[in-house]
Write an enzyme that holds these catalytic residues in place. Structure first.
Site, PDB file in Angstrom:
ATOM      1  N   TRP A  23       0.829  -1.207   0.000  1.00 57.05           N
ATOM      2  CA  TRP A  23       0.000   0.000   0.000  1.00 57.05           C
ATOM      3  C   TRP A  23       0.864   1.258   0.000  1.00 57.05           C
ATOM      4  O   TRP A  23       0.577   2.204  -0.734  1.00 57.05           O
ATOM      5  CB  TRP A  23      -0.996  -0.008   1.169  1.00 57.05           C
ATOM      6  CG  TRP A  23      -2.064  -1.029   0.945  1.00 57.05           C
ATOM      7  CD1 TRP A  23      -2.303  -2.151   1.678  1.00 57.05           C
ATOM      8  CD2 TRP A  23      -3.032  -1.056  -0.123  1.00 57.05           C
ATOM      9  NE1 TRP A  23      -3.353  -2.870   1.143  1.00 57.05           N
ATOM     10  CE2 TRP A  23      -3.808  -2.216   0.036  1.00 57.05           C
ATOM     11  CE3 TRP A  23      -3.298  -0.217  -1.203  1.00 57.05           C
ATOM     12  CZ2 TRP A  23      -4.853  -2.555  -0.843  1.00 57.05           C
ATOM     13  CZ3 TRP A  23      -4.330  -0.544  -2.075  1.00 57.05           C
ATOM     14  CH2 TRP A  23      -5.098  -1.702  -1.893  1.00 57.05           C
ATOM     15  N   ASP A  82      -1.911   6.555   6.162  1.00 55.47           N
ATOM     16  CA  ASP A  82      -2.977   5.699   5.636  1.00 55.47           C
ATOM     17  C   ASP A  82      -3.334   4.689   6.727  1.00 55.47           C
ATOM     18  O   ASP A  82      -2.667   3.679   6.897  1.00 55.47           O
ATOM     19  CB  ASP A  82      -2.458   4.983   4.385  1.00 55.47           C
ATOM     20  CG  ASP A  82      -3.473   3.999   3.819  1.00 55.47           C
ATOM     21  OD1 ASP A  82      -4.559   3.847   4.403  1.00 55.47           O
ATOM     22  OD2 ASP A  82      -3.151   3.376   2.783  1.00 55.47           O
ATOM     23  N   LYS A 112     -12.684  -1.568   6.147  1.00 54.79           N
ATOM     24  CA  LYS A 112     -11.978  -2.528   6.998  1.00 54.79           C
ATOM     25  C   LYS A 112     -12.491  -2.444   8.434  1.00 54.79           C
ATOM     26  O   LYS A 112     -13.097  -3.379   8.932  1.00 54.79           O
ATOM     27  CB  LYS A 112     -10.471  -2.292   6.946  1.00 54.79           C
ATOM     28  CG  LYS A 112      -9.794  -2.994   5.786  1.00 54.79           C
ATOM     29  CD  LYS A 112      -9.430  -2.094   4.659  1.00 54.79           C
ATOM     30  CE  LYS A 112      -8.923  -2.855   3.448  1.00 54.79           C
ATOM     31  NZ  LYS A 112      -8.016  -2.073   2.635  1.00 54.79           N
TER      32      LYS A 112
HETATM   33  C1  LIG Z   1      -7.506  -1.552   1.596  1.00 59.26           C
HETATM   34  C2  LIG Z   1      -6.414  -0.564   1.699  1.00 59.26           C
HETATM   35  C3  LIG Z   1      -6.263   0.472   0.762  1.00 59.26           C
HETATM   36  C4  LIG Z   1      -7.156   0.627  -0.432  1.00 59.26           C
HETATM   37  O1  LIG Z   1      -8.320   1.230  -0.058  1.00 59.26           O
HETATM   38  P1  LIG Z   1      -9.445   1.647  -1.104  1.00 59.26           P
HETATM   39  O2  LIG Z   1     -10.470   2.244  -0.205  1.00 59.26           O
HETATM   40  O3  LIG Z   1      -9.875   0.412  -1.808  1.00 59.26           O
HETATM   41  O4  LIG Z   1      -8.851   2.635  -2.050  1.00 59.26           O
HETATM   42  C5  LIG Z   1      -5.251   1.384   0.952  1.00 59.26           C
HETATM   43  N1  LIG Z   1      -4.421   1.296   2.010  1.00 59.26           N
HETATM   44  C6  LIG Z   1      -4.531   0.311   2.921  1.00 59.26           C
HETATM   45  C7  LIG Z   1      -3.580   0.267   4.074  1.00 59.26           C
HETATM   46  C8  LIG Z   1      -5.531  -0.649   2.792  1.00 59.26           C
HETATM   47  O5  LIG Z   1      -5.640  -1.625   3.708  1.00 59.26           O
END
Ligand SMILES: *Cc1c(COP(=O)(O)O)cnc(C)c1O
Length: 368
Positions: A110, A180, A204
């Site tokens: 990511w 993030d 999540k």
């Molecule tokens: C799932 C995830 C993403 C992607 O997220 P989207 O909402 O599908 O763009 C980005 N960063 C992390 C750490 C993730 O777990």
């Protein structure tokens, strides 16, 4: 907090990395309110986002999130769309201002995507890169040297795919930290004031897909490159209480139900204690066996995403099939890692971990 999952025998323990399991109480409340929200005679899905009813839903969700995370008054909370992936662009577009470079920690798939996107806007200085360990480690805190001229520092506190979680928050001095937190927001207590921008896709540990939450310090708003789309300017959303255009109303509402549920569980302190216990017992079961293993360094194993591999990969299919037959679903590891991955966010009850461990022992006993 195990919900009454046993009263719903058709429900399974869902270890999906995302979209992920939601608390059964939340789903039941959404179900009960589906046709007629609080005497309004309509579903939340059918409401105007500018009406009094929806405004109250939106405001309560924000207030509850602020309480849960102890978000300081000088931070805005934005309810956006576009996923965490859109934030890979929004962060540079808004935070670079007059600067031309940013520092990134590269610790998994990511953060790699975040780096690639930022390169479209600025010079990216990769301060640490753990790819030589197959992303199973985090950099030593003392090894990190940040550029005081960087517009911001970006990192991914929990890398969802390999299951690596930072045990520390990097000290970047006066340079704002952008993070993030898609897969570990709300999982443990956090000092929000350490960060400039926190963002997370909801699917999540917050609620349904379609909603992206951004928590941003106010002084970082209002510096977007004017050539960029208005929807990619944090100020557009901050000035309009996230209602510049139609927000993802239903996902925002369900996220609000989750926040309310979290408060009833005792808030993030209580979730932290449970999450720690859940993760530790699963890692212990893995470490105690020669049949299962986890490649991640012990100081940075994720509490939320627990990958494990079988000593004999030829048994993977049988493991997954028998696990599913025992009500344990979505355990297949990410295609880049293989093996298994149990994502154990807040909504996964401890009874689900116990059932998984029991199954793993039984599978080992019958196969080894
Ligand atoms: C799932 C995830 C993403 C992607 O997220 P989207 O909402 O599908 O763009 C980005 N960063 C992390 C750490 C993730 O777990």
């Amino acid at each position: 907090m195990d919900g009454n999952i046993r009263k719903h025998m058709s429900r399974v323990y869902n270890f999906s990395a995302g979209p992920a399991a939601l608390p059964i109480e939340v789903l039941q409340q959404a179900q009960a309110e589906m046709l007629d929200w609080h005497g309004s005679g309509m579903s939340v899905m059918e409401m105007s986002h500018r009406g009094k009813d929806y405004m109250s839903i939106a405001a309560k969700a924000e207030a509850d999130l602020r309480q849960l995370m102890a978000i300081p008054a000088n931070y805005k909370v934005l309810f956006l769309q576009g996923g965490a992936s859109s934030q890979f662009s929004m962060v540079p577009i808004n935070l670079l201002d007059t600067k031309k470079k940013a520092d990134y920690l590269l610790t998994g798939q990511w953060s790699k995507k975040a780096v690639a996107e930022a390169k479209r806007y600025c010079e990216v200085n990769v301060v640490a890169d753990t790819s030589s360990s197959n992303f199973t480690t985090v950099p030593d805190e003392s090894s990190l040297g940040f550029d005081a001229e960087a517009a911001y520092v970006h990192y991914t506190p929990n890398e969802t795919i390999v299951g690596v979680e930072f045990p520390y928050i990097p000290d970047t001095g006066d340079v704002p930290l952008a993070v993030d937190m898609s897969s570990n927001i709300l999982s443990r207590q956090l000092d929000v004031s350490r960060f400039g921008v926190i963002y997370a896709g909801a699917q999540k540990n917050i609620g349904p897909a379609g909603l992206t939450i951004v928590i941003i310090r106010e002084d970082l708003i209002g510096h977007a490159d004017p050539a960029m789309p208005v929807m990619f300017d944090y100020k557009t959303h901050a000035d309009n209480d996230s209602m510049y255009n139609t927000p993802p109303t239903y996902s925002w509402y369900v996220a609000g139900l989750v926040f309310d549920w979290l408060l009833k569980q005792g808030g993030i302190a209580a979730m932290e204690a449970t999450n720690k216990r859940k993760a530790e017992k699963l890692y212990k079961a893995i470490d105690d066996s020669d049949f299962y293993s986890n490649p991640v360094a012990r100081n940075c194993r994720s509490w939320m995403n627990v990958p494990f591999i079988l000593a004999n990969a030829e048994l993977d299919a049988a493991f997954l099939q028998q696990a599913a037959a025992n009500g344990l679903h979505t355990l297949k590891g990410h295609r880049s890692v293989g093996g298994m991955r149990a994502s154990i966010y807040n909504a996964m009850p401890e009874t689900g971990i116990d059932a998984l461990i029991e199954f793993m022992k039984e599978f080992e006993r019958t196969q080894a």
